[in-house]
Motif scaffolding. Structure first.
Motif, PDB file in Angstrom:
ATOM      1  N   VAL B  64       0.936  -1.170   0.133  1.00 28.37           N
ATOM      2  CA  VAL B  64      -0.023  -0.094   0.042  1.00 28.37           C
ATOM      3  C   VAL B  64       0.788   1.192  -0.109  1.00 28.37           C
ATOM      4  CG1 VAL B  64      -0.231  -0.109   2.626  1.00 28.37           C
ATOM      5  CG2 VAL B  64      -2.049   1.221   1.262  1.00 28.37           C
ATOM      6  N   ALA B  65       0.369   2.517  -0.646  1.00 29.29           N
ATOM      7  CA  ALA B  65       1.023   3.673  -0.576  1.00 29.29           C
ATOM      8  C   ALA B  65       0.114   4.511  -0.030  1.00 29.29           C
ATOM      9  CB  ALA B  65       1.368   4.205  -2.040  1.00 29.29           C
ATOM     10  N   TRP B  79       4.815  10.913   1.471  1.00 23.43           N
ATOM     11  CA  TRP B  79       4.407   9.601   0.848  1.00 23.43           C
ATOM     12  C   TRP B  79       4.963   8.568   1.535  1.00 23.43           C
ATOM     13  CZ3 TRP B  79       8.384   7.033  -2.438  1.00 23.43           C
ATOM     14  CH2 TRP B  79       7.975   5.893  -2.859  1.00 23.43           C
ATOM     15  N   LYS B  81       5.312   4.201   2.064  1.00 27.58           N
ATOM     16  CA  LYS B  81       5.392   2.860   1.425  1.00 27.58           C
ATOM     17  C   LYS B  81       5.113   1.959   2.561  1.00 27.58           C
ATOM     18  CE  LYS B  81       8.345  -0.805  -0.523  1.00 27.58           C
ATOM     19  NZ  LYS B  81       9.541  -1.180  -0.949  1.00 27.58           N
ATOM     20  N   GLY B  82       4.028   1.293   2.546  1.00 29.45           N
ATOM     21  CA  GLY B  82       3.583   0.562   3.777  1.00 29.45           C
ATOM     22  C   GLY B  82       3.039  -0.916   3.484  1.00 29.45           C
ATOM     23  N   ARG B  83       2.948  -1.506   4.491  1.00 27.59           N
ATOM     24  CA  ARG B  83       2.306  -3.084   4.267  1.00 27.59           C
ATOM     25  C   ARG B  83       1.421  -3.159   5.374  1.00 27.59           C
ATOM     26  NH1 ARG B  83       6.766  -7.148   5.146  1.00 27.59           N
ATOM     27  NH2 ARG B  83       6.727  -5.888   7.397  1.00 27.59           N
ATOM     28  N   LEU B 124       6.980   1.082   5.952  1.00 24.96           N
ATOM     29  CA  LEU B 124       8.259   0.498   5.426  1.00 24.96           C
ATOM     30  C   LEU B 124       9.296   1.635   5.313  1.00 24.96           C
ATOM     31  CD1 LEU B 124       6.956  -2.592   3.459  1.00 24.96           C
ATOM     32  CD2 LEU B 124       7.607  -2.353   5.844  1.00 24.96           C
TER      33      LEU B 124
END
Lengths: 131, 131
Positions: B64-65, B79, B81-83, B124
């Motif tokens: 996911v962003a 912004w 960057k994820g999980r 992340l």
């Protein structure tokens, strides 16, 4: 064939609303950043500079998402599934000036040595969410 | 290991700014929609209803962003960057009420039969863009 951009969707894009651009990174992750946006007929047009991540993403993979939200009422927005049909340096400087006139009302604050790039995006499906 | 959410990034998320969520559709396309957002420690938390496209995307693919933009100065944004580390119905109703209190200042306008779902997202990498 691309979808026509009409009615409220056209108005949202023609107004000074920001576009939230979804691209795919090298590792397949989604990435979202805000940009200026305008139209050339039924193509959505955005502009960036060489050397940044998201234009490199779009050069590698033309699949793109565009979300344009009404800054005066954030419960109205449109989400567009699109495909890059052209990435060009030609006219990219003139285009960023048109965008600066629209969003800033003044000339674009140029960065020395920066190479602008313009992306033309064909809308494959348009999802309008009313307020 | 997730990154800590600190300083201006924490302030941007804690304020009433919208989050633009990038997910991956079944056909591998990016998709971007606006949502409410808040934090639980260093996890970013968002909420949706079962039956919609983007929560189904996140159930299928945890990549996911998240882009959070300063509504008072759209040239400042982050912004992420994820999980997705948890997708749950537990506490999802209470969570949407907390978000409604934050964004609307009033109770959430419930839709009969709607099943809410809460996503916890581990950041992340975090990319802060100053104004």
């Amino acid at each position: 064939m691309g979808e026509a951009i009409e009615g409220r969707v056209r108005e949202l894009i023609e107004d000074t609303n920001f576009c939230h651009v979804g691209t795919l990174t090298k590792d397949g992750w989604p990435m979202v950043v805000p940009t200026w946006v305008d139209l050339e007929g039924d193509l959505v047009v955005i502009n960036s500079a060489e050397g940044r991540v998201w234009p490199a993403n779009l050069r590698r993979d033309p699949r793109v998402a565009l979300e344009i939200i009404n800054s005066k009422d954030p419960y109205e927005y449109v989400w567009i599934k699109g495909r890059v049909v052209e990435a060009t340096h030609k006219d990219a400087d003139e285009h960023i000036e048109r965008l600066a006139a629209k969003y800033l009302g003044e000339p674009f604050p140029k960065v020395a040595g920066e190479v602008r790039i313009k992306f033309k995006i064909e809308p494959l499906s348009i999802h309008y969410s009313p307020p």
